[in-house]
Scaffold this active site. Structure first.
Site, mmCIF file in Angstrom:
data_model
loop_
_atom_site.group_PDB
_atom_site.id
_atom_site.type_symbol
_atom_site.label_atom_id
_atom_site.label_comp_id
_atom_site.label_asym_id
_atom_site.label_seq_id
_atom_site.Cartn_x
_atom_site.Cartn_y
_atom_site.Cartn_z
ATOM 1 N N GLU A 1 -93.144 116.584 91.821
ATOM 2 C CA GLU A 1 -92.120 115.393 92.005
ATOM 3 C C GLU A 1 -91.832 114.136 91.281
ATOM 4 O O GLU A 1 -92.712 113.981 90.793
ATOM 5 C CB GLU A 1 -92.479 115.588 93.944
ATOM 6 C CG GLU A 1 -92.425 116.249 94.230
ATOM 7 C CD GLU A 1 -90.533 116.227 94.737
ATOM 8 O OE1 GLU A 1 -89.657 115.923 94.656
ATOM 9 O OE2 GLU A 1 -90.962 117.531 95.995
ATOM 10 N N LYS B 1 -106.372 113.937 94.126
ATOM 11 C CA LYS B 1 -106.550 113.257 93.379
ATOM 12 C C LYS B 1 -105.240 111.909 93.356
ATOM 13 O O LYS B 1 -104.492 112.222 93.170
ATOM 14 C CB LYS B 1 -106.612 113.591 92.269
ATOM 15 C CG LYS B 1 -107.112 112.410 90.526
ATOM 16 C CD LYS B 1 -107.172 112.583 89.747
ATOM 17 C CE LYS B 1 -105.691 112.139 89.154
ATOM 18 N NZ LYS B 1 -106.420 109.966 89.486
#
Ligand code: NAD
Ligand code: MN
Length: 409
Positions: free
Chosen positions: A187, A112
């Site tokens: 992250e 996505k």
């Protein structure tokens, strides 16, 4: 498919991308409003990333461990379907850092892209098909984070989420993954320190510092946006830093000479502007008129307690902060909830290593700004997330270890 077929398919994908590097760079520059020079470099890294992970299926993945009565064997197995959710600042790069190891380990993928930057991800999906990767292995699914992203996070058939984005959304991904005990790699944001000691090559450090925060218009999780300067060199360094910052070429992202383009959106520009209210030491020029959400390169003299030094600005704004000695430098560098990257500038090798070991961050460099290399592990400490991308370490995040005991009796 077999490991060698997987390797060939990833090589073929690298080849497709390389053959269309200029087309992809132009698309990425338009997609994210980034400079064409940066986009070319990023596409080059995407090719290198897939080449690197093409070797991974061929590497030995397990161990044999002698035990009483037999032998144990470990296998690296795919997780299944992995959901990859990526941000808008380095759309293709960050997708490749996750897609490479996902495919190398034999997973299928739903990627996505961010709402603002779906174009290069869609093109990457087409190139996967052209490379011969079977239909259904790589799925590109653009959509809103709160709907499509959330659905991936909660979906019972998705085994893992590889997420890059803000710490705030990362927290909700972690919470949403709990329902199905989904694996997550996060992250997240950063507020990294660029630590300049008085004994450093000040000219070199000052020439590099602007690019450690104004590259990609500051929209970089690794931005060294807190410039910590030893007090005895502070005035001299600030003078050099202002001179170097004034030299950053701001302008049309399509012009190869441009070093900094506009921000991603009007909304983001408003957020960036909200950080600039302190002691402004320098504010650069931006192109007059025309379109683009311009924001000038800005240096603010600050204390580490100011908002501009605490929160991730994600724009071309650096906080310049002075410190008295090595101990204070380390204390300030660590006085942040984040821990992604950072730099240390000094001619004293032992001090460089002492400080590098003491700073709580995942990716540090000495006398350099560099953060990201294909073959080396990348990721954060503290609220910058966990898990590592790039390097062979990334494979751990996209596979499961199975142990089989084989009786010899
Ligand atoms: P963001 O967190 O707003 O969005 C990241 C992605 O998450 C997007 O695809 C978005 O659609 C999706 N998302 C949003 N809400 C969601 C939800 N509730 N559930 C699931 N997915 C959701 O980040 P951004 O604004 O696109 O990017 C900027 C941020 O990314 C910065 O904080 C930056 O530091 C961080 N970042 C980190 C790294 C890293 O490697 N550490 C690299 C680049 C960017
Ligand atoms: Mn966002």
């Amino acid at each position: 498919v077999t490991p060698d077929e997987r390797s060939s398919l990833i090589h073929a994908l690298a080849h497709e991308i390389e053959a269309r590097a200029e087309e992809l760079a132009v698309l990425e520059a338009r997609n994210a409003g980034k400079t064409i020079g940066d986009a070319r470099g990023e596409v080059g890294m995407v090719v290198d990333t897939f080449r690197y992970y093409a070797s991974a299926p061929l590497r030995p993945g397990g161990e044999t461990i002698p035990v009483a009565g037999g032998v144990d064997m470990t296998f690296r197995e795919p997780l299944g379907v992995v959901g990859l959710i990526v941000p808008w600042n380095f759309p293709l790069n960050i997708a490749s850092w996750k897609l490479g190891p996902s495919l190398a380990c034999g997973n299928t993928v739903v990627l996505k892209p961010a709402e603002l930057t779906p174009l290069s991800a869609l093109r990457l999906g087409e190139l996967c098909l052209e490379a011969g990767i079977p239909e259904g292995v790589v799925n590109i699914l653009p959509g809103k984070g709160s709907i499509v992203g959330r659905r991936l996070v909660e979906h019972p058939d998705v085994a893992k989420i590889g997420f890059t984005g803000s710490t705030e959304v990362g927290r909700s991904v972690m919470e949403g993954a709990a329902g199905t005990i989904k694996r997550v790699t996060l992250e997240l944001g950063g507020k990294s320190a660029n630590v300049i000691f008085a004994d450093a090559d000040l000219e070199k450090a000052a020439a590099a510092a602007p690019y450690a925060v104004f590259d990609n218009a500051g929209q970089d999780c690794c931005a060294r946006s807190r410039i910590l300067v030893e007090s005895s060199a502070y005035d001299r360094f600030l003078e050099l830093l202002i001179e170097a910052t004034a030299g950053v070429e701001v302008g049309d992202p399509a012009d190869p000479g441009t070093e900094m383009g506009p921000l991603i959106s009007e909304e983001h520009r408003r957020k960036v502007a909200s950080f600039v209210n302190g002691d402004v030491a320098f504010s650069g020029a931006v192109p007059e008129g025309g379109r683009g959400f311009w924001f000038p390169c800005t240096l603010v003299e600050a204390s580490n307690d100011d908002r501009v030094a605490r929160e991730e600005v994600f724009g071309p704004v650096a906080a310049v902060i002075s410190f008295a000695d090595e101990a204070e430098a380390v204390r300030l560098a660590n006085d942040t909830p984040y821990g992604l990257s950072g730099s240390i500038w000094t001619r004293d090798g032992a001090r460089a290593l002492r400080v590098a070991r003491a700073v709580e961050a995942g990716v540090l460099s000495v006398n350099s700004n560099s953060s990201v290399r294909v073959a080396t592990p990348f990721g954060g400490f503290k609220q910058s997330g966990f898990g590592r991308e790039l390097g062979m370490q990334a494979l751990e995040g996209y596979s499961e270890t199975k142990n089989v005991y084989f009786s010899l009796e």
